[in-house]
Design a protein around this motif. Structure first.
Motif, short mmCIF file in Angstrom:
data_model
loop_
_atom_site.label_atom_id
_atom_site.label_comp_id
_atom_site.label_asym_id
_atom_site.label_seq_id
_atom_site.Cartn_x
_atom_site.Cartn_y
_atom_site.Cartn_z
N ILE A 72 0.83 -1.20 0.00
CA ILE A 72 0.00 0.00 0.00
C ILE A 72 0.87 1.26 0.00
CG2 ILE A 72 -1.71 1.33 1.30
CD1 ILE A 72 -2.96 -1.28 2.16
N HIS A 73 1.99 1.22 0.70
CA HIS A 73 2.91 2.36 0.68
C HIS A 73 3.41 2.64 -0.74
CE1 HIS A 73 4.11 2.38 5.22
NE2 HIS A 73 3.01 3.08 4.97
N GLN A 76 0.55 4.21 -2.57
CA GLN A 76 0.42 5.60 -2.11
C GLN A 76 1.47 6.49 -2.75
OE1 GLN A 76 0.57 4.63 2.15
NE2 GLN A 76 -1.29 5.82 2.41
N GLU A 80 0.51 9.71 -4.87
CA GLU A 80 0.96 11.03 -4.40
C GLU A 80 1.82 11.73 -5.45
OE1 GLU A 80 2.88 10.16 -0.73
OE2 GLU A 80 0.99 9.72 0.32
N GLY A 137 -7.23 8.76 -0.78
CA GLY A 137 -5.99 8.84 -0.01
C GLY A 137 -6.17 8.56 1.46
N ASP A 138 -7.20 9.14 2.08
CA ASP A 138 -7.43 8.94 3.51
C ASP A 138 -7.78 7.49 3.82
OD1 ASP A 138 -6.92 11.58 3.97
OD2 ASP A 138 -9.03 12.18 4.06
N LEU A 140 -6.66 4.81 2.25
CA LEU A 140 -5.41 4.05 2.23
C LEU A 140 -4.63 4.29 3.53
CD1 LEU A 140 -4.19 4.66 -1.45
CD2 LEU A 140 -5.19 2.58 -0.52
N VAL A 141 -4.54 5.55 3.94
CA VAL A 141 -3.81 5.88 5.17
C VAL A 141 -4.44 5.18 6.37
CG1 VAL A 141 -3.29 7.75 6.79
CG2 VAL A 141 -2.96 8.10 4.34
N TYR A 204 -11.93 0.21 2.19
CA TYR A 204 -10.86 -0.03 1.22
C TYR A 204 -11.35 -0.93 0.09
CZ TYR A 204 -6.40 -1.93 -0.53
OH TYR A 204 -5.36 -2.34 -1.32
#
Length: 220
Positions: A72-73, A76, A80, A137-138, A140-141, A204
């Motif tokens: 996931i990072h 992301q 981003e 985005g939120d 995933l975080v 998700y």
């Protein structure tokens, strides 16, 4: 079991433990499957080159959580990067319209050119995926945060193979090394983690399903 004579609540604890383990097993499997579906979409429509991730039932919960977090990072980081470059290339008003997908044909052409410069692709699918992923985005975080908490919990050292093999193996693995009070604490911790982990996982998975539905709608 002899311990049941001394700890009459043990059968109830075992029942709770297997239920929670099953919940977590189902959520992790679904999260891995959803992530691989997202990888397929991003590889096909955004020219990414992610590899599928595999849940290892012989590894610990923490190791499998780390696999999800690392993947996931990476996702992301790509989102981003695309987001940052589009913000630089697009007028603020046009960028906001991208996020809401409320574009006129002319606006779509402008955004497509920007996306082509950033990703090397130019299609309705790419525009749709980018819009949804930036908005997600939120989500995933939040999922990364919840997986991290769970992976660092009391059961982090327990192999998924043990969790998947059922109640006897779980009890043998855990009761052999954890006293009753520690088991109770572990069950409470497990329950609290699942309370947060389940809705984060569902959001998700729903988001990835939404991406796939939108792409299918475009094809029609």
């Amino acid at each position: 079991m002899w311990s049941d004579l001394f700890y009459p609540d043990n059968p109830k604890r075992r029942e709770e433990l297997i239920c929670k383990s099953q919940e977590f097993q189902d959520l992790m499997k679904s999260n891995f499957r959803a992530t691989n579906q997202l990888i397929d979409v991003m590889n096909k429509h955004l020219s990414c080159s992610f590899q599928h991730i595999t849940l290892n039932e012989d590894a610990s919960l923490q190791e499998n959580c780390n696999v999800m977090i690392e993947c996931i990072h990476k996702i992301q980081a790509v989102v981003e990067k695309i987001d940052k470059e589009l913000k630089e290339k697009l007028e603020p008003t046009l960028y906001e319209k991208l996020l809401s997908l409320s574009l006129t044909p002319e606006e779509f052409k402008s955004i497509s050119k920007a996306i082509s410069a950033v990703c090397g692709v130019q299609s309705i699918q790419a525009t749709t995926i980018i819009s949804i992923l930036i908005n997600a985005g939120d989500i995933l975080v939040n999922l990364v945060s919840q997986i991290g908490k769970f992976g660092a919990g009391t059961f982090a050292c327990v192999g998924l193979a043990v969790v998947f093999m059922g109640i006897d193996m779980i009890v043998e693995a855990i009761l052999g090394s954890i006293e009753r009070d520690k088991l109770e604490k572990a069950l409470k911790e497990y329950d609290e983690a699942l309370t947060e982990f389940e809705p984060a996982s569902e959001k998700y998975q729903d988001n990835i399903t939404y991406v796939r539905i939108k792409i299918e709608e475009i094809k029609k």
